[in-house]
Structure formats: C-alpha cells, structure tokens
Scaffold this motif. Structure first.
Motif, mmCIF file in Angstrom:
data_model
loop_
_atom_site.group_PDB
_atom_site.id
_atom_site.type_symbol
_atom_site.label_atom_id
_atom_site.label_comp_id
_atom_site.label_asym_id
_atom_site.label_seq_id
_atom_site.Cartn_x
_atom_site.Cartn_y
_atom_site.Cartn_z
ATOM 1 N N ASP A 1 0.834 -1.202 0.000
ATOM 2 C CA ASP A 1 0.000 0.000 0.000
ATOM 3 C C ASP A 1 0.872 1.257 0.000
ATOM 4 O OD1 ASP A 1 -2.285 -1.564 0.065
ATOM 5 O OD2 ASP A 1 -2.532 -1.402 2.240
ATOM 6 N N GLN A 2 1.920 1.235 0.824
ATOM 7 C CA GLN A 2 2.819 2.382 0.901
ATOM 8 C C GLN A 2 3.543 2.591 -0.428
ATOM 9 O OE1 GLN A 2 3.177 4.768 2.896
ATOM 10 N NE2 GLN A 2 5.061 5.696 2.104
ATOM 11 N N ALA A 3 3.981 1.499 -1.060
ATOM 12 C CA ALA A 3 4.653 1.616 -2.355
ATOM 13 C C ALA A 3 3.709 2.198 -3.395
ATOM 14 C CB ALA A 3 5.160 0.242 -2.805
ATOM 15 N N TRP A 4 2.442 1.793 -3.339
ATOM 16 C CA TRP A 4 1.458 2.328 -4.282
ATOM 17 C C TRP A 4 1.263 3.821 -4.065
ATOM 18 C CZ3 TRP A 4 -3.190 4.850 -4.257
ATOM 19 C CH2 TRP A 4 -3.878 4.892 -5.485
ATOM 20 N N ARG A 5 1.143 4.245 -2.805
ATOM 21 C CA ARG A 5 0.948 5.672 -2.527
ATOM 22 C C ARG A 5 2.151 6.495 -2.989
ATOM 23 N NH1 ARG A 5 -1.418 3.508 2.292
ATOM 24 N NH2 ARG A 5 0.529 3.803 3.428
ATOM 25 N N VAL A 6 3.351 5.946 -2.811
ATOM 26 C CA VAL A 6 4.547 6.649 -3.260
ATOM 27 C C VAL A 6 4.517 6.824 -4.782
ATOM 28 C CG1 VAL A 6 7.059 6.466 -3.533
ATOM 29 C CG2 VAL A 6 6.002 5.962 -1.314
ATOM 30 N N GLY A 7 4.212 5.748 -5.490
ATOM 31 C CA GLY A 7 4.184 5.811 -6.940
ATOM 32 C C GLY A 7 3.116 6.741 -7.483
ATOM 33 N N GLN A 8 2.020 6.855 -6.746
ATOM 34 C CA GLN A 8 0.923 7.717 -7.171
ATOM 35 C C GLN A 8 1.056 9.137 -6.618
ATOM 36 O OE1 GLN A 8 -1.541 6.760 -9.287
ATOM 37 N NE2 GLN A 8 -0.490 4.797 -9.494
ATOM 38 N N GLU A 9 2.132 9.377 -5.858
ATOM 39 C CA GLU A 9 2.357 10.673 -5.211
ATOM 40 C C GLU A 9 1.179 11.032 -4.303
ATOM 41 O OE1 GLU A 9 3.212 13.518 -8.277
ATOM 42 O OE2 GLU A 9 5.150 12.617 -8.752
ATOM 43 N N ARG A 10 0.760 10.049 -3.517
ATOM 44 C CA ARG A 10 -0.364 10.240 -2.597
ATOM 45 C C ARG A 10 0.038 9.857 -1.179
ATOM 46 N NH1 ARG A 10 -4.816 7.645 -6.708
ATOM 47 N NH2 ARG A 10 -5.069 9.486 -8.013
ATOM 48 N N GLU A 11 1.271 10.057 -0.853
ATOM 49 C CA GLU A 11 1.738 9.758 0.499
ATOM 50 C C GLU A 11 0.955 10.584 1.513
ATOM 51 O OE1 GLU A 11 6.209 9.035 0.871
ATOM 52 O OE2 GLU A 11 6.065 10.202 -0.981
ATOM 53 N N GLY A 12 0.597 9.924 2.619
ATOM 54 C CA GLY A 12 -0.180 10.595 3.654
ATOM 55 C C GLY A 12 -1.675 10.547 3.427
ATOM 56 N N SER A 13 -2.108 10.000 2.267
ATOM 57 C CA SER A 13 -3.545 9.945 1.973
ATOM 58 C C SER A 13 -4.243 8.818 2.731
ATOM 59 C CB SER A 13 -3.768 9.755 0.469
ATOM 60 O OG SER A 13 -3.331 8.461 0.055
ATOM 61 N N GLY A 14 -3.473 7.793 3.119
ATOM 62 C CA GLY A 14 -4.076 6.650 3.798
ATOM 63 C C GLY A 14 -4.775 5.690 2.861
ATOM 64 N N GLU A 15 -4.717 5.940 1.555
ATOM 65 C CA GLU A 15 -5.370 5.048 0.602
ATOM 66 C C GLU A 15 -4.677 3.691 0.587
ATOM 67 O OE1 GLU A 15 -5.230 7.138 -3.048
ATOM 68 O OE2 GLU A 15 -6.812 8.557 -2.495
ATOM 69 N N THR A 16 -5.461 2.659 0.410
ATOM 70 C CA THR A 16 -4.926 1.301 0.441
ATOM 71 C C THR A 16 -5.472 0.495 -0.729
ATOM 72 O OG1 THR A 16 -6.746 0.377 1.762
ATOM 73 C CG2 THR A 16 -4.900 1.386 2.967
ATOM 74 N N GLY A 17 -4.867 -0.673 -0.942
ATOM 75 C CA GLY A 17 -5.414 -1.606 -1.903
ATOM 76 C C GLY A 17 -6.713 -2.189 -1.365
ATOM 77 N N LEU A 18 -7.375 -2.966 -2.182
ATOM 78 C CA LEU A 18 -8.667 -3.552 -1.812
ATOM 79 C C LEU A 18 -8.470 -4.973 -1.306
ATOM 80 C CD1 LEU A 18 -11.761 -3.351 -1.792
ATOM 81 C CD2 LEU A 18 -11.731 -4.172 -4.151
ATOM 82 N N THR A 19 -9.021 -5.262 -0.131
ATOM 83 C CA THR A 19 -8.965 -6.610 0.422
ATOM 84 C C THR A 19 -10.166 -7.406 -0.069
ATOM 85 O OG1 THR A 19 -7.795 -5.867 2.408
ATOM 86 C CG2 THR A 19 -8.925 -7.998 2.528
ATOM 87 N N LEU A 20 -9.914 -8.488 -0.768
ATOM 88 C CA LEU A 20 -10.983 -9.315 -1.312
ATOM 89 C C LEU A 20 -11.578 -10.219 -0.236
ATOM 90 C CD1 LEU A 20 -9.246 -10.414 -4.637
ATOM 91 C CD2 LEU A 20 -10.966 -8.625 -4.347
ATOM 92 N N PRO A 21 -12.830 -10.631 -0.375
ATOM 93 C CA PRO A 21 -13.442 -11.544 0.593
ATOM 94 C C PRO A 21 -13.122 -13.004 0.303
ATOM 95 C CG PRO A 21 -15.077 -10.886 -0.991
ATOM 96 C CD PRO A 21 -13.815 -10.143 -1.362
ATOM 97 N N LEU A 22 -11.901 -13.272 -0.167
ATOM 98 C CA LEU A 22 -11.436 -14.630 -0.432
ATOM 99 C C LEU A 22 -10.007 -14.765 0.061
ATOM 100 C CD1 LEU A 22 -12.747 -15.182 -4.079
ATOM 101 C CD2 LEU A 22 -13.597 -16.301 -2.017
ATOM 102 N N ASP A 23 -9.668 -15.937 0.609
ATOM 103 C CA ASP A 23 -8.320 -16.123 1.127
ATOM 104 C C ASP A 23 -7.368 -16.580 0.022
ATOM 105 O OD1 ASP A 23 -8.766 -18.849 0.749
ATOM 106 O OD2 ASP A 23 -9.164 -19.254 2.857
#
Length: 247
Positions: free
Chosen positions: A166-188
C-alpha cells in the motif's frame, strides 16, 4: 486516468477507460428498491423452464428477466414471511407477469456464489491476457513506478505485507499521507490460488486501465451485494477450493 484502488469504479469510469465514455449506459430498475442504475451493477434474475428463479449474473439467459440492486441482507429481508415480508415474491410476480415461479430458500447464497464465480472468471481472463501482476516483488516495483491501477489483497494477507505494498502504491501515485490502500478481497489465498491455478496468490495488481476497470466492476458488484462487509476467509461465500477442483 488513474483511479485509487479504494475509490469506487463505476461503469462510466470503466467505459471511459475503454474509450466509450460517449455512449449512453443502459439502465435497469431494481424490482425491490425501485431505484434505477447501470445494468452492469445490478443482478439479473431469470426463471428456468420449470419456474425456478435463478441468478443470471452475465444477463445471458433467454426470456424475461428481473433486476435487483440490493444487498444480501436487504434481499433476505424481502424474502422473509410475515409483516412487511415476502416482498420479493410479489415483485417477481409483477416482473414476470404472473408466470408460475418458485423462489429457492438459498437464493441469496446462490447469488453470492454466482457473483464470486463471475469475479474469479474475470481475474482469470485478465491473467490469461497478461494483465494480472503476481508476486510481491513485481507488484512493489510496479507500485513504486506509478504503473499500478488496481492493487488487491487476499483476505488472509499479512498486515505487514499489505501495508508495504500500500505504501509503495501511494509513493508511486504521489499520494503519500492519503491513507489510501489496496482492496482486500473476501477470499483467502488458497481460494484465489486454486481459482487462478497459481501457488500462493496473496497479492495481485493490474497496470492496464481498462483491465483494472473490468475487474473493479466485478469486485464492486460482489462487495455491494455482500453489503461492503470484510468477511473472514470464505465466510458466507462458496468454497472455491472445492468447486474449482471438481469442475
């Protein structure tokens, strides 16, 4: 155009990603709520030759259909018998013009099964097309480069592993500090691994915008029906490990 993984990706966004933003989106009316919405977000119900009401998530069954856009809890309430209950049968009778029909008691689970299968089929199609990125190292590299449109985690992914991606994604999108995360699926991870035919599928990513839009739509429809709940691995969902292995 980039859409954060935790932002709802509606069909107009998906069409824009496909270059079809100028086309009118077909809408349908939910027989329970009365609300209109894009047919891609609603669930079609059809009746079999013997009158059994069945989910038709791909909207390909012949004959008349009825559409619902409610959550599982709302559907179960509409199926309940008693004061204010039993609304589904009445709505279906009107939609199917009084045709004899039978509503199975497990219709909500049948819909959850069908939507889960539809989501996994979409992931499989995108993987075969080369659009699905697997492996934490490859995903992290793509995230840091700003090349990931959609980031997905299995329900039993470790908190630390998900947090790093999630942190790597925010860095790449220049959204550090936004708290945005990937989506957790309802499957293991086991369910995802069996469905995709790969070992230890814990995290997934998609870089191609149109592919991300297609997957997001399938996931959103499932999560909307589940009520947006983050369930325990496979809780209330079909046992994908068994159904895929025996198909």
């Amino acid at each position: 155009m980039r859409t954060p993984p935790n932002e709802r990706l509606t069909p107009d966004i998906a069409d824009a990603a496909e270059g079809r933003a100028d086309k009118a989106l077909p809408e349908r009316r939910c027989i329970l709520s009365g609300e209109h919405g894009p047919r891609a977000r609603l669930i079609r119900l059809a009746i079999s030759p013997d009158g059994l009401v069945l989910p038709d998530p791909q909207a390909k069954a012949p004959g008349r259909g009825a559409w619902i856009g409610v959550s599982r809890a709302e559907l179960e309430a509409a199926m309940a018998v008693g004061k204010g209950g039993g609304r589904l049968k009445g709505a279906l009778a009107r939609a199917f013009k009084g045709a004899p029909l039978t509503v199975p008691d497990d219709l909500p689970q049948m819909i959850a099964d069908a939507l889960t299968r539809s989501m996994l089929d979409r992931l499989g199609l995108e993987m075969r097309a080369g659009h699905l990125i697997l492996g934490s190292d490859r995903i992290a590299e793509g995230c840091r480069a700003g090349a990931v449109e959609l980031l997905l985690h299995a329900s039993d992914a470790s908190i630390d592993g998900s947090r790093k991606l999630d942190q790597a994604w925010r860095v790449g999108q220049e959204r550090e500090g936004s708290g945005e995360t990937g989506l957790t699926l309802p499957l293991d991870r086991m369910a995802l691994s069996v469905a995709l035919g790969r070992d230890n599928v814990v995290h997934m990513a998609i870089a191609e915008p149109a592919a991300a839009a297609r997957v997001s739509l399938a996931i959103e429809r499932l999560m909307h029906f589940l009520g947006g709940e983050e369930t325990a691995p496979n809780d209330g969902l079909p046992d994908i490990r068994q159904s895929v292995a025996t198909d």
